[in-house]
Design a protein around this motif. Structure first.
Motif, mmCIF file in Angstrom:
data_model
loop_
_atom_site.group_PDB
_atom_site.id
_atom_site.type_symbol
_atom_site.label_atom_id
_atom_site.label_comp_id
_atom_site.label_asym_id
_atom_site.label_seq_id
_atom_site.Cartn_x
_atom_site.Cartn_y
_atom_site.Cartn_z
ATOM 1 N N LEU A 145 0.825 -1.200 0.000
ATOM 2 C CA LEU A 145 0.000 0.000 0.000
ATOM 3 C C LEU A 145 0.866 1.260 0.000
ATOM 4 N N LYS A 146 0.293 2.331 -0.498
ATOM 5 C CA LYS A 146 1.034 3.584 -0.637
ATOM 6 C C LYS A 146 1.198 4.308 0.691
ATOM 7 N N ARG A 147 0.220 4.148 1.555
ATOM 8 C CA ARG A 147 0.192 5.001 2.753
ATOM 9 C C ARG A 147 -0.376 4.237 3.933
ATOM 10 N N LEU B 121 -8.806 -7.054 4.036
ATOM 11 C CA LEU B 121 -7.347 -6.988 4.164
ATOM 12 C C LEU B 121 -6.727 -8.364 3.980
ATOM 13 N N GLN B 122 -5.528 -8.367 3.423
ATOM 14 C CA GLN B 122 -4.737 -9.583 3.309
ATOM 15 C C GLN B 122 -3.335 -9.297 3.833
ATOM 16 N N PRO C 12 3.538 -5.937 4.331
ATOM 17 C CA PRO C 12 2.889 -7.048 3.619
ATOM 18 C C PRO C 12 1.384 -6.895 3.453
ATOM 19 N N ILE C 13 0.766 -5.887 4.068
ATOM 20 C CA ILE C 13 -0.690 -5.774 4.071
ATOM 21 C C ILE C 13 -1.192 -5.204 2.749
ATOM 22 N N SER C 14 -2.245 -5.824 2.218
ATOM 23 C CA SER C 14 -2.879 -5.322 1.000
ATOM 24 C C SER C 14 -4.389 -5.368 1.179
ATOM 25 N N LYS C 15 -5.093 -4.740 0.223
ATOM 26 C CA LYS C 15 -6.558 -4.737 0.242
ATOM 27 C C LYS C 15 -7.081 -5.468 -0.990
#
Length: 544
Positions: free
Chosen positions: A248-250, A525-526, A541-544
């Motif tokens: 993620l960017k932010r 979230l992943q 490591p967190i993404s949506k």
């Protein structure tokens, strides 16, 4: 107001934070696809400089914005793995550690990462002599010798010389702490302020300390853009990061104190993760199909400490009586249900030598007998500084009630994290209730702070928990230092078991429980996990 947040993805990080922290409406739009928003009680943050910061929330920010020579291996916490370091060796005498850096690394600024930056980071840590400096000071480093003990051999090789042949795991674990953060020397010194040397501080620079209170100069997966006390911290992705780029960017850590407020914000989509949920709100989140929950044992213990400057609290019978005046069973069944486990020793489970002894039970009669032997059968009045967060406040109120049953009147002095910590660190409290998280994953981290106090004067430089509470257990200090030199793991574990039992018996610390960190988060979230410590809660490591 919601429109502002709806368009956060198009805003600068500063504008993004402003929208989040100033919006007073009951609900925002869904968080942006490229932004992670965490509801988190971050009122303990005092500074973001890794050479000064010593608070749990700051450790998490630091871990995500700085790199280290070596880092705890989360797949096997008995080991460390290279971060900036590609490899390392230890001399035959056990005194010199030589690290080879990975080539071609850059800081977030674009400046190259060199051995000189590593040496500089150790130098400024020791010379500034703020709270975290004692971690490296354990190796015999001083302002006068640090440039000789930690130095660049060539652009990609740094040597680190310690004063004794310590257990290798101890040295490497200390280097994996946030105090080991490697800073961008060129960028930091461009923002350094001139200082007039004095008897207390003999250097002519602040080493960028004032500037680094609110920003970062690291090479981690993120960089700090903004921090506003008691409002939010904003991180942005570091596109110069040498590892796998952040998904993620932010990331925005939004200060939210109340558990119920965090849960409602999560349910409404205002935040992606709720970090400080009490048992009831955690249960409600677990029942919500749009949400998920996660937990992890933490190397953090919650305790009540008794300042030995107070003559009543310095009586051995009073110390023991107070350990019998905690209703451990009730606290375990209600206030910390699901978020903690009753644990009365200073070493958290999972670390070498940790014991599971819980010898104290709630016993008013026994406590009254001890108070009478101390000449305080009619009771007395005492104060306790308490951070305005749960479950700390609830435990303080429970303790206030149970002390009252033995005739002791407890006055609770509430405050935010910064207020209570500042007062505690100045030894101006009667009692304090708080938490201690291991600075590194080695038993010495807790053993040292609970038992070591080389100078018990108010001018003492080694400000351990023993020092903060004016406790001077010289014989235990010697045992703790001996354990550092024991290379046989079984023998070393036995030494820490002995230390814990002695502190359990006579130390001015009422250890209540070990934390189980919990969080609830949006099911979209992943990659979200909680680590064994606050500086292992990684957001890249967190993404949506």
């Amino acid at each position: 107001m919601p429109v502002l947040v709806k368009h956060l993805r198009y805003l600068s990080a500063g504008a993004a934070m402003a929208a989040f922290v100033t919006c007073a409406g009951p609900s925002f739009a869904a968080t942006p696809a490229d932004t992670l928003v965490e509801g988190f009680s971050i009122d303990d943050i005092i500074t973001l400089d890794p050479g000064e910061a010593f608070e749990l929330s700051t450790a998490e920010v630091t871990a995500n914005s700085y790199s280290l020579l070596v880092r705890l291996d989360l797949d096997d916490t008995t080991k460390v793995k290279g971060d900036l370091a590609d490899s390392w060796t230890v001399s035959d005498d056990g005194l010199t550690y030589t690290f080879k850096l990975k080539p071609g690394l850059k800081f977030a600024s674009g400046n190259p990462v060199t051995a000189d930056d590593v040496a500089f980071s150790a130098e400024r840590l020791i010379k500034m002599d703020k709270s975290p400096a004692f971690l490296f000071g354990q190796f015999g480093l001083t302002g006068d010798n640090v440039t000789e003990k930690v130095k660049a051999v060539d652009p990609l090789t740094v040597s680190f010389t310690v004063d004794k042949p310590y257990a290798t795991s101890f040295v490497l674990n200390v280097l994996s702490s946030t105090a080991g953060s490697v800073l961008d020397k060129k960028l930091v010194m461009e923002h350094a302020k001139a200082v007039t040397p004095s008897a207390e501080y003999k250097w002519d620079t602040d080493f960028g300390n004032d500037w680094l209170k609110t920003t970062s100069a690291g090479s981690g997966p993120f960089k700090v853009v903004t921090w506003k006390a008691n409002e939010a911290v904003v991180l942005e992705r570091n596109d110069n990061y040498f590892g796998e780029p952040a998904k993620l960017k932010r990331v925005i850590y939004r200060h939210m104190k109340e558990s119920s407020g965090q849960r409602l914000a999560l349910e409404n989509g205002d935040i992606d993760i709720a970090r400080n949920l009490e048992p009831g709100d955690l249960d409600a989140a677990a029942a919500n199909k749009a949400l998920a929950t996660v937990s992890a044992p933490k190397g953090t213990v919650y305790y009540i400490s008794l300042n030995q400057k107070n003559p009543n609290l310095a009586k051995p019978e009073v110390i023991k009586a107070f350990k019998y005046l905690v209703d451990y069973d009730a606290i375990g069944a209600t206030l910390i249900k699901g978020i903690g486990e009753i644990h009365q020793s200073f070493l958290p489970k999972g670390q070498l030598g940790a014991i599971n002894d819980n010898p104290y039970k709630f016993d008013v009669a026994k406590a009254k007998d001890l108070l009478a032997k101390a000449g305080l059968g009619d009771g007395f009045t005492v104060t306790m500084d308490t951070r305005n967060t749960e479950p700390v406040t609830g435990i303080a109120q429970s303790f206030q009630q149970t002390l009252g049953q033995a005739g002791v009147k407890l006055e609770i002095i509430p405050g935010d994290g910064k207020q209570t910590l500042t007062k505690y660190r100045a030894r101006q409290h009667d009692m304090y209730i708080g938490q201690w998280g291991s600075d590194y994953f080695d038993p010495n981290s807790n053993a040292d702070t609970f038992t070591s106090n080389p100078d018990n004067s108010d001018e003492g430089k080694t400000k351990t928990l023993a020092w903060r509470n004016a406790w001077d257990p010289k014989e235990l200090d010697a045992e703790t230092k001996a354990a550092l030199l024991e290379k046989d793991a079984a023998k070393r574990a036995a030494m820490y078991e002995d230390l814990q039992r002695k502190v359990l018996d006579s130390g001015p610390f009422v250890v209540i429980y070990q934390q189980i960190e919990v969080a609830a988060y949006s099911a979209k979230l992943q990659g979200f996990k909680l680590g064994p410590s606050y500086d292992t809660n990684l957001v890249a490591p967190i993404s949506k």
